[in-house]
Design a protein around this motif. Structure first.
Motif, PDB file in Angstrom:
ATOM      1  N   THR A   1      -2.276 -27.293   0.154  1.00 16.50           N
ATOM      2  CA  THR A   1      -2.467 -28.605   0.688  1.00 16.50           C
ATOM      3  C   THR A   1      -3.576 -28.097   1.969  1.00 16.50           C
TER       4      THR A   1
ATOM      5  N   GLY B   1      -5.855 -31.680   0.268  1.00 17.39           N
ATOM      6  CA  GLY B   1      -5.074 -32.427   0.987  1.00 17.39           C
ATOM      7  C   GLY B   1      -4.175 -32.696   1.369  1.00 17.39           C
TER       8      GLY B   1
ATOM      9  N   ASN C   1      -0.381 -42.296   4.994  1.00 13.61           N
ATOM     10  CA  ASN C   1      -1.144 -40.912   5.490  1.00 13.61           C
ATOM     11  C   ASN C   1      -1.126 -40.619   7.220  1.00 13.61           C
TER      12      ASN C   1
ATOM     13  N   LYS D   1       0.157 -37.364   8.945  1.00  8.92           N
ATOM     14  CA  LYS D   1       0.103 -36.983  10.326  1.00  8.92           C
ATOM     15  C   LYS D   1       0.677 -36.351  11.507  1.00  8.92           C
TER      16      LYS D   1
ATOM     17  N   GLY E   1      -1.330 -35.357   0.271  1.00  8.99           N
ATOM     18  CA  GLY E   1      -0.968 -36.795  -0.853  1.00  8.99           C
ATOM     19  C   GLY E   1      -2.317 -36.223  -1.654  1.00  8.99           C
TER      20      GLY E   1
ATOM     21  N   TYR F   1       0.608 -40.663  -4.036  1.00  7.67           N
ATOM     22  CA  TYR F   1       0.157 -40.074  -2.559  1.00  7.67           C
ATOM     23  C   TYR F   1       1.580 -39.450  -2.850  1.00  7.67           C
TER      24      TYR F   1
ATOM     25  N   ARG G   1      -3.577 -45.225   3.310  1.00  5.80           N
ATOM     26  CA  ARG G   1      -4.041 -45.494   4.113  1.00  5.80           C
ATOM     27  C   ARG G   1      -2.480 -44.992   5.730  1.00  5.80           C
TER      28      ARG G   1
ATOM     29  N   ASP H   1     -10.007 -37.230   6.186  1.00 10.75           N
ATOM     30  CA  ASP H   1      -8.692 -37.572   7.253  1.00 10.75           C
ATOM     31  C   ASP H   1      -7.779 -37.288   6.027  1.00 10.75           C
ATOM     32  N   ARG H   2      -7.306 -36.193   5.322  1.00  7.52           N
ATOM     33  CA  ARG H   2      -5.932 -36.062   4.328  1.00  7.52           C
ATOM     34  C   ARG H   2      -5.655 -34.622   4.970  1.00  7.52           C
TER      35      ARG H   2
ATOM     36  N   LEU I   1      -6.886 -42.536  -2.656  1.00  8.15           N
ATOM     37  CA  LEU I   1      -6.677 -41.682  -1.046  1.00  8.15           C
ATOM     38  C   LEU I   1      -7.271 -41.736  -0.220  1.00  8.15           C
TER      39      LEU I   1
END
Length: 281
Positions: free
Chosen positions: A231, A235, A185, A189, A237, A47, A182, A277-278, A272
């Motif tokens: 990113t 995303g 991450n 966020k 990570g 990540y 997970r 979700d990222r 990942l």
């Protein structure tokens, strides 16, 4: 689960290699250096947190260095062996600076800013997320009183710190690695959306920190190291494999390393969460 405070991003790599730890927060470039020599024990990045390298040339805004080419003929302070110092020739080459015309002065990490302020040197090779807060702590304004020439903005297109695990853990307990990634991450966020909450959380763990300064540190890291144009595509990570391949070549040259190395040996995207979700707000 046991979580201990680290002692530097490069030390994380050696501790995982020794078997003392299963995972940690460290520098992908240290993985590159070690995987060329000991591919079986070198950690695996799973990540990527710092999308941009945290290295800068720091100068005074009223000093003689207003652009990188002004460094020729001047004294530049840098800790011996630090990544910022080792990678300075790559920065100089990209910026068209004759590195032989620059005097590199060995400066201890804890006095880099003071040496610059006292004009003992005209520029300093710093870990910017730390140096920024050091200047604030000295009662100075890092935005108006200093110039920042970030390596990533000036041709040294490398990655930096992220979450790494032992290859044994990745192979034998992949679901544990996915769970760890997970959780990280999700925390990323949440802190990006609310840096003050992130600083308050750190305060709970380390009561002696200055919470206001810690929030500034988080803000700086988000803006300068974590979030970039890339990113939006890969995303949080993630990495761009072509860029990572170029980064590997930069590190090999800077550290005079031999051997070929595929990006997949250094970084794995297998753990990942989905890209949706990222995405950072």
């Amino acid at each position: 689960m046991q979580i201990d405070q680290g002692e530097g991003s490069a030390a994380t790599v050696t501790r995982i290699m020794s078997g003392a730890y299963d995972a940690g927060f460290g520098d992908i470039n240290a993985i590159i250096q070690n995987v060329l020599e000991t591919p079986e024990t070198a950690p695996l990045m799973v990540y990527q947190i710092y999308n941009q390298p945290p290295f800068s040339v720091l100068t005074k805004s009223d000093g003689p260095v207003q652009e990188l080419s002004d460094l020729e003929g001047l004294r530049v302070g840098g800790p011996a062996g630090s990544a910022a110092t080792r990678l300075f020739p790559a920065l100089a080459a990209s910026a068209g600076v004759d590195v032989s015309e620059v005097e590199i002065v060995n400066v201890a990490t804890n006095i880099q800013e003071q040496m610059l302020i006292r004009a003992n040197i005209e520029a300093s090779l710093v870990f910017n997320v730390t140096s920024y807060l050091n200047l604030v702590g000295l009662g100075l304004d890092p935005e108006t009183e200093f110039n920042w020439f970030n390596y990533g903005d000036n041709g040294v297109d490398i990655y930096s710190n992220g979450v790494m695990v032992s290859r044994e853990l990745a192979k034998e307990h992949p679901e544990a690695v996915r769970g760890l990634v997970r959780a990280i991450n999700r925390a990323m966020k949440e802190v990006i959306a609310d840096p003050a909450m992130g600083a308050a959380t750190v305060k709970e763990v380390e009561p002696l920190i200055d919470e206001e300064l810690e929030e500034l540190r988080i803000d700086f890291a988000i803006e300068n190291l974590i979030i970039s144009d890339e990113t939006e595509t890969v995303g949080l990570g993630g990495v761009d494999e072509e860029r990572l391949a170029r980064s590997i070549e930069t590190i090999k040259e800077a550290y005079e390393l031999d051997g070929s190395l595929e990006p997949s040996i250094v970084f794995s995207s297998d753990f990942l969460p989905p890209l949706d979700d990222r995405t950072a707000n």
